[in-house]
Design a protein around this motif. Structure first.
Motif, PDB file in Angstrom:
ATOM      1  N   ASN A 234       0.872  -1.168   0.000  1.00  0.00           N
ATOM      2  CA  ASN A 234       0.000   0.000   0.000  1.00  0.00           C
ATOM      3  C   ASN A 234       0.907   1.216   0.000  1.00  0.00           C
ATOM      4  N   GLY A 235       1.104   1.809  -1.151  1.00  0.00           N
ATOM      5  CA  GLY A 235       2.073   2.900  -1.271  1.00  0.00           C
ATOM      6  C   GLY A 235       1.467   4.189  -1.793  1.00  0.00           C
ATOM      7  N   ARG A 236       0.184   4.424  -1.492  1.00  0.00           N
ATOM      8  CA  ARG A 236      -0.472   5.597  -2.074  1.00  0.00           C
ATOM      9  C   ARG A 236      -0.163   6.894  -1.318  1.00  0.00           C
ATOM     10  N   LEU A 237      -0.321   8.010  -2.033  1.00  0.00           N
ATOM     11  CA  LEU A 237      -0.221   9.345  -1.433  1.00  0.00           C
ATOM     12  C   LEU A 237      -1.638   9.871  -1.186  1.00  0.00           C
ATOM     13  N   ASP A 238      -1.861  10.552  -0.065  1.00  0.00           N
ATOM     14  CA  ASP A 238      -3.178  11.146   0.228  1.00  0.00           C
ATOM     15  C   ASP A 238      -3.459  12.351  -0.671  1.00  0.00           C
ATOM     16  N   SER A 239      -4.723  12.589  -0.939  1.00  0.00           N
ATOM     17  CA  SER A 239      -5.116  13.794  -1.686  1.00  0.00           C
ATOM     18  C   SER A 239      -4.671  15.057  -0.937  1.00  0.00           C
ATOM     19  N   ILE A 240      -4.759  15.027   0.386  1.00  0.00           N
ATOM     20  CA  ILE A 240      -4.402  16.205   1.186  1.00  0.00           C
ATOM     21  C   ILE A 240      -2.923  16.554   1.015  1.00  0.00           C
ATOM     22  N   GLN A 241      -2.062  15.544   0.988  1.00  0.00           N
ATOM     23  CA  GLN A 241      -0.631  15.818   0.782  1.00  0.00           C
ATOM     24  C   GLN A 241      -0.379  16.309  -0.648  1.00  0.00           C
ATOM     25  N   ALA A 242      -1.096  15.742  -1.591  1.00  0.00           N
ATOM     26  CA  ALA A 242      -0.945  16.194  -2.982  1.00  0.00           C
ATOM     27  C   ALA A 242      -1.350  17.664  -3.099  1.00  0.00           C
ATOM     28  N   ALA A 243      -2.385  18.045  -2.356  1.00  0.00           N
ATOM     29  CA  ALA A 243      -2.857  19.436  -2.395  1.00  0.00           C
ATOM     30  C   ALA A 243      -1.768  20.381  -1.884  1.00  0.00           C
ATOM     31  N   VAL A 244      -1.121  20.002  -0.791  1.00  0.00           N
ATOM     32  CA  VAL A 244      -0.031  20.827  -0.242  1.00  0.00           C
ATOM     33  C   VAL A 244       1.094  20.931  -1.273  1.00  0.00           C
ATOM     34  N   LEU A 245       1.424  19.797  -1.870  1.00  0.00           N
ATOM     35  CA  LEU A 245       2.538  19.772  -2.824  1.00  0.00           C
ATOM     36  C   LEU A 245       2.242  20.586  -4.070  1.00  0.00           C
ATOM     37  N   LEU A 246       0.978  20.620  -4.498  1.00  0.00           N
ATOM     38  CA  LEU A 246       0.640  21.429  -5.674  1.00  0.00           C
ATOM     39  C   LEU A 246       0.927  22.900  -5.410  1.00  0.00           C
ATOM     40  N   GLU A 247       0.576  23.356  -4.219  1.00  0.00           N
ATOM     41  CA  GLU A 247       0.848  24.767  -3.871  1.00  0.00           C
ATOM     42  C   GLU A 247       2.354  25.003  -3.756  1.00  0.00           C
ATOM     43  N   LYS A 248       3.078  24.039  -3.201  1.00  0.00           N
ATOM     44  CA  LYS A 248       4.522  24.224  -3.021  1.00  0.00           C
ATOM     45  C   LYS A 248       5.296  24.101  -4.326  1.00  0.00           C
ATOM     46  N   LEU A 249       4.827  23.205  -5.200  1.00  0.00           N
ATOM     47  CA  LEU A 249       5.515  23.017  -6.482  1.00  0.00           C
ATOM     48  C   LEU A 249       5.491  24.314  -7.297  1.00  0.00           C
ATOM     49  N   ALA A 250       4.380  25.074  -7.154  1.00  0.00           N
ATOM     50  CA  ALA A 250       4.266  26.336  -7.891  1.00  0.00           C
ATOM     51  C   ALA A 250       5.357  27.321  -7.453  1.00  0.00           C
ATOM     52  N   LEU A 251       5.759  27.251  -6.196  1.00  0.00           N
ATOM     53  CA  LEU A 251       6.785  28.162  -5.675  1.00  0.00           C
ATOM     54  C   LEU A 251       8.196  27.607  -5.821  1.00  0.00           C
ATOM     55  N   TYR A 252       8.297  26.312  -6.117  1.00  0.00           N
ATOM     56  CA  TYR A 252       9.582  25.626  -5.987  1.00  0.00           C
ATOM     57  C   TYR A 252      10.705  26.232  -6.847  1.00  0.00           C
ATOM     58  N   PRO A 253      10.452  26.543  -8.127  1.00  0.00           N
ATOM     59  CA  PRO A 253      11.540  27.138  -8.920  1.00  0.00           C
ATOM     60  C   PRO A 253      12.079  28.427  -8.287  1.00  0.00           C
ATOM     61  N   GLU A 254      11.175  29.252  -7.796  1.00  0.00           N
ATOM     62  CA  GLU A 254      11.607  30.498  -7.144  1.00  0.00           C
ATOM     63  C   GLU A 254      12.400  30.180  -5.864  1.00  0.00           C
ATOM     64  N   GLU A 255      11.934  29.181  -5.126  1.00  0.00           N
ATOM     65  CA  GLU A 255      12.629  28.817  -3.890  1.00  0.00           C
ATOM     66  C   GLU A 255      14.030  28.258  -4.165  1.00  0.00           C
ATOM     67  N   ILE A 256      14.150  27.536  -5.278  1.00  0.00           N
ATOM     68  CA  ILE A 256      15.483  27.019  -5.634  1.00  0.00           C
ATOM     69  C   ILE A 256      16.421  28.203  -5.867  1.00  0.00           C
ATOM     70  N   ASP A 257      15.929  29.240  -6.518  1.00  0.00           N
ATOM     71  CA  ASP A 257      16.744  30.453  -6.727  1.00  0.00           C
ATOM     72  C   ASP A 257      17.095  31.124  -5.409  1.00  0.00           C
ATOM     73  N   LEU A 258      16.111  31.214  -4.514  1.00  0.00           N
ATOM     74  CA  LEU A 258      16.371  31.848  -3.211  1.00  0.00           C
ATOM     75  C   LEU A 258      17.442  31.075  -2.435  1.00  0.00           C
ATOM     76  N   ARG A 259      17.414  29.760  -2.574  1.00  0.00           N
ATOM     77  CA  ARG A 259      18.430  28.935  -1.903  1.00  0.00           C
ATOM     78  C   ARG A 259      19.830  29.219  -2.455  1.00  0.00           C
ATOM     79  N   GLN A 260      19.904  29.512  -3.776  1.00  0.00           N
ATOM     80  CA  GLN A 260      21.214  29.830  -4.367  1.00  0.00           C
ATOM     81  C   GLN A 260      21.797  31.075  -3.706  1.00  0.00           C
ATOM     82  N   ALA A 261      20.914  32.023  -3.433  1.00  0.00           N
ATOM     83  CA  ALA A 261      21.381  33.284  -2.851  1.00  0.00           C
ATOM     84  C   ALA A 261      21.915  33.058  -1.442  1.00  0.00           C
TER      85      ALA A 261
END
Ligand SMILES: *Cc1c(COP(=O)(O)O)cnc(C)c1O
Length: 374
Positions: A234-261
């Motif tokens: 049983n290796g499924r992901l919850d819808s609730i976790q997917a929802a959080v990740l969708l919001e975070k994925l949208a920011l992720y490229p920008e966050e990767i840049d912020l980490r470079q700084a």
């Protein structure tokens, strides 16, 4: 005290979106495998460039699913670095295989190709069948995949990329997740891309492989849900976790840049103070950790205590290499000992790292480290 990782600052940015998505889940009621899961998988594959992405329960299960799909058998050897989190190697004996530990490069902390070759030879000497390699993108930096995959291919072995810490890092124009026969990641909250619980994903380009992974993820199901054709989990992901990740994925490229700084600021301010990470051309780290090397013989515990007093938390990843841990030390280790890994375990120190680390906090970290070393 400065935050080692500041999830609250990020939560402020995504909270309204997360709440909107949670509310949609409460309305539709598909808590498992809801539409958010499918949307996330599409977003993950678009982001990293893999043909297929499949979400799952956590980064350890992602590795386990990969070994199931790659048909690991009893007596198969899998070559792993010793300088990593236990989950990388743990899944191999869980599936009846034997991990063979190899050394890492002193600069990148990632798998050393010469040691990999010797590890394969050692596996054969021990009468094992070297079936695969698990390379790790430690601290957010991609492993050196071109020579590693060449060695794997020459020896008829598959390659898993354990990108739990490095998802989305760049390697010669490619993003991790799209590298290796199967790539895996973790969405544990503290990883660069994390959810608010446990989560993970597997990635591949092969159409047959993704069908097998999908089946293993849900108890080895066949086309008829109640005729299971494989022994899976049983290796499924919850819808609730997917929802959080969708919001975070949208920011992720920008966050990767912020980490470079943040990394650039540390590198600049700590020049000549400690050995800071070196990132070669063609690589972009996602900086899961910012890990410096203290001079040989430094009292690391004292440095940490000093910094803690100055309000700066630090961590040691990893104080005990896998080949020296109780549950793992009976497995084969290339040359019996791994000098680079053992030296790093004694010298590494990870500093606070997250995209929202402010100017004054960065200064405080740098000043605390300098003062602690004086
Ligand atoms: C975190 C981590 C894992 C395991 O991920 P979980 O989601 O905690 O199961 C595997 N490999 C590495 C290198 C990790 O850092």
């Amino acid at each position: 005290m400065i935050n080692f990782i500041d999830l609250a600052a990020q939560q402020k940015r995504i909270r309204a979106g997360v709440e909107r998505r949670f509310s949609a889940i409460l309305d539709h009621g598909q808590y498992i495998m809801g539409p958010e899961v499918t949307e996330l998988e599409k977003g993950l594959q678009d982001f990293c460039g893999a043909k297929h992405a499949l979400s799952c329960s956590n980064g350890t299960d992602a590795l386990m699913l990969a070994l199931m799909a790659l048909e690991l058998r009893a007596g198969d050897a899998v070559i792993c670095p010793s300088f990593t989190f236990a989950a990388t190697a743990e899944v191999v004996p869980c599936m009846g295989g034997v991990p063979v530990f190899v050394d890492v490069d002193p600069v990148t902390f990632n798998m050393d190709v010469a040691s990999l070759k010797r590890g394969i030879a050692l596996a054969r000497e021990k009468g094992l069948n070297p079936r695969g390699v698990i390379a790790v993108d430690l601290f957010g930096l991609a492993a050196d995949y071109d020579p590693i995959s060449a060695v794997a291919k020459e020896n008829g072995m598959w390659l898993i990329s354990d990108s739990a810490q490095g998802f989305g890092a760049l390697y010669k124009g490619r993003r991790t997740g799209s590298i290796g026969d199967i790539a895996t990641t973790s969405f544990f909250p503290a990883k660069p891309l994390g959810c608010y619980g446990d989560g993970g994903a597997v990635f591949c380009d092969d159409d047959k492989m993704i069908e097998a992974l999908k089946s293993f993820r849900i108890h080895g199901m066949g086309s008829d849900k109640y005729d299971n054709v494989r022994i899976g989990m049983n290796g499924r992901l919850d819808s609730i976790q997917a929802a959080v990740l969708l919001e975070k994925l949208a920011l992720y490229p920008e966050e990767i840049d912020l980490r470079q700084a943040v990394a650039a600021r540390y590198a600049d301010a700590l020049k000549g103070v400690v050995e800071t990470p070196f990132i070669a051309d063609g690589y972009t780290s996602v900086w899961a950790q910012y890990t410096v090397k203290l001079a040989e013989g430094t009292d690391r515990a004292a440095v940490q205590a000093h910094m803690r007093e100055a309000g700066v938390p630090t961590m040691v990843y990893y104080p005990i290499p896998l080949h020296q841990q109780t549950a793992y030390k009976h497995f084969p280790t290339e040359s019996g000992r791994l000098p680079v890994t053992e030296s790093l375990a004694a010298r590494v120190l990870s500093l606070p790292m997250h995209p929202y680390l402010g100017e004054s906090d960065k200064t405080r970290v740098v000043d605390a480290l300098k003062a602690a070393l004086r």
